[in-house]
Write an enzyme that holds these catalytic residues in place. Structure first.
Site, mmCIF file in Angstrom:
data_model
loop_
_atom_site.group_PDB
_atom_site.id
_atom_site.type_symbol
_atom_site.label_atom_id
_atom_site.label_comp_id
_atom_site.label_asym_id
_atom_site.label_seq_id
_atom_site.Cartn_x
_atom_site.Cartn_y
_atom_site.Cartn_z
ATOM 1 N N GLU A 155 0.810 -1.221 0.000
ATOM 2 C CA GLU A 155 0.000 0.000 0.000
ATOM 3 C C GLU A 155 0.839 1.265 0.000
ATOM 4 O O GLU A 155 0.665 2.148 -0.845
ATOM 5 C CB GLU A 155 -0.946 0.012 1.194
ATOM 6 C CG GLU A 155 -1.789 1.267 1.247
ATOM 7 C CD GLU A 155 -2.828 1.264 2.344
ATOM 8 O OE1 GLU A 155 -3.692 2.161 2.318
ATOM 9 O OE2 GLU A 155 -2.768 0.392 3.220
ATOM 10 N N ASP A 166 -6.048 -4.803 0.087
ATOM 11 C CA ASP A 166 -7.153 -5.049 1.016
ATOM 12 C C ASP A 166 -7.791 -6.413 0.761
ATOM 13 O O ASP A 166 -8.415 -6.990 1.657
ATOM 14 C CB ASP A 166 -8.257 -3.993 0.849
ATOM 15 C CG ASP A 166 -7.783 -2.584 1.127
ATOM 16 O OD1 ASP A 166 -7.204 -2.365 2.203
ATOM 17 O OD2 ASP A 166 -7.990 -1.713 0.266
ATOM 18 N N ILE A 180 -1.192 -1.860 7.654
ATOM 19 C CA ILE A 180 -2.248 -1.625 8.640
ATOM 20 C C ILE A 180 -3.545 -1.413 7.875
ATOM 21 O O ILE A 180 -3.717 -0.384 7.222
ATOM 22 C CB ILE A 180 -1.975 -0.405 9.536
ATOM 23 C CG1 ILE A 180 -0.662 -0.556 10.298
ATOM 24 C CG2 ILE A 180 -3.140 -0.211 10.517
ATOM 25 C CD1 ILE A 180 -0.334 0.650 11.194
ATOM 26 N N ASP A 181 -4.431 -2.363 7.949
ATOM 27 C CA ASP A 181 -5.759 -2.155 7.376
ATOM 28 C C ASP A 181 -6.656 -1.627 8.480
ATOM 29 O O ASP A 181 -6.799 -2.255 9.532
ATOM 30 C CB ASP A 181 -6.330 -3.457 6.822
ATOM 31 C CG ASP A 181 -7.672 -3.202 6.161
ATOM 32 O OD1 ASP A 181 -7.727 -2.362 5.255
ATOM 33 O OD2 ASP A 181 -8.665 -3.814 6.576
ATOM 34 N N ASP A 213 -0.796 -5.191 2.988
ATOM 35 C CA ASP A 213 -1.388 -4.016 3.632
ATOM 36 C C ASP A 213 -0.856 -3.981 5.059
ATOM 37 O O ASP A 213 -1.239 -4.801 5.894
ATOM 38 C CB ASP A 213 -2.915 -4.113 3.648
ATOM 39 C CG ASP A 213 -3.577 -2.803 4.068
ATOM 40 O OD1 ASP A 213 -2.867 -1.933 4.609
ATOM 41 O OD2 ASP A 213 -4.792 -2.658 3.871
ATOM 42 N N THR A 236 -6.423 2.077 9.029
ATOM 43 C CA THR A 236 -5.556 3.126 9.576
ATOM 44 C C THR A 236 -6.345 4.204 10.307
ATOM 45 O O THR A 236 -5.903 4.712 11.339
ATOM 46 C CB THR A 236 -4.697 3.757 8.460
ATOM 47 O OG1 THR A 236 -3.857 2.745 7.899
ATOM 48 C CG2 THR A 236 -3.819 4.874 9.006
#
Length: 300
Positions: free
Chosen positions: A93, A243, A115-116, A113, A118
């Protein structure tokens, strides 16, 4: 005759068979094991950082946030993977946000990803996760998603099932939209036209008498809830391949279906998806909603 680019990439993927595989009987075993280890390490960093002050920046909109922890976790995962698997490719990402091309080839590719969720992370709302997917020959092989605050490790490998903390996952078999709990996410675009379409889609599902529509702020964890049978369907416009990659494997291995919002096959780069426990439910959702155009990941 000189081989074409596609043939060269396919040959590279075959050559990588000794770079991360655990043997013919269990392909890509080592890669999957390393992904789990890195997801757990990253999860500990995220969990600790949740309680600390954060420096927050924006990307495409005021609602599209990034922190120093996003970059730290992504750098950790990629650097460790590069040491072990130097021939592999990466789609991640924050690297993409910084200008790297988002292109899926036949080569072994990690889709990350860091941190999905954020926005949740920034506000100390605990629905956050790290997501690591892996594809070879453009086919998703496995996915690892770690919900660090709940210490829930979701894993799925093609042909080997999906699990949460080693407990087998099974999707809901609901086919009736009037009995369904549907999950979605808002997406980063907040202009009036986009918001109008977003709320119109939600209204269409509620008019169809769906039990409810939920937004939890993490698409990967929403998709994991679908895989676990806690929800019946999911749709979104504006999510990205990072994602979706890991969660797609988990849902498929839990017995579910992941398709394009048109009702056709999933296009990982299309920024749109419908997922459900049954094809009947997925098609009902696809037919009910209107398209919100976010472009494609591989054209940005």
């Amino acid at each position: 005759m000189k081989p074409c680019k596609e043939e060269e990439e396919a040959a590279a993927a075959q050559a990588a068979a000794g770079d991360g595989r655990g043997g013919g009987a269990d392909p890509w075993k080592e890669c999957a094991e390393v992904a789990v280890q890195l997801a757990l390490r990253a999860g500990q960093i995220i969990k600790k950082a949740l309680t600390e002050e954060k420096r927050v920046s924006t990307k495409t909109s005021a609602a599209d946030l990034v922190t120093e922890t996003d970059h730290l976790v992504e750098d950790l995962i990629i650097s460790e993977l590069r040491k072990k698997f130097p021939s592999h490719r990466f789609i991640a990402e924050e690297s993409t946000a910084a200008g790297e091309k988002c292109v899926l080839t036949d080569s072994p590719t990690w889709i990350i990803d860091p941190i999905d969720g954020t926005c949740n992370f920034v506000h100390r709302f605990p629905t956050v996760a790290v997501s690591i997917g892996f594809a070879v020959n453009r086919e998703l092989e496995f996915g690892v998603i770690y919900h660090c605050t709940e210490e829930r490790l979701y894993t799925g490998r093609r042909g080997q099932g999906a699990f949460c903390n080693q407990q087998r996952l099974r999707v809901s078999r609901e086919t009736d939209l009037s009995k369904a709990l549907v999950l979605t996410e808002i997406g980063p675009k907040r202009d009036p036209d986009t918001l109008k379409l977003f709320f119109s889609n939600m209204e269409r599902l509620l008019h169809a008498k769906a039990h409810g529509v939920r937004v939890i702020g993490s698409s990967t964890l929403a998709l994991c809830l679908l895989a676990s049978g806690a929800a019946d369907a999911y749709y979104q416009f504006g999510l990205h391949c990072w994602d979706l990659a890991a969660a797609t494997v988990i849902i498929r291995e839990a017995g579910g279906i992941v398709i394009d919002t048109s009702g056709g096959p999933l296009d990982l780069m299309s920024c749109r998806v419908v997922a459900a426990g049954t094809r009947e439910m997925a098609m009902l959702i696809a037919q009910a909603i209107q398209t919100i155009n976010y472009g494609r990941d591989d054209e940005k």
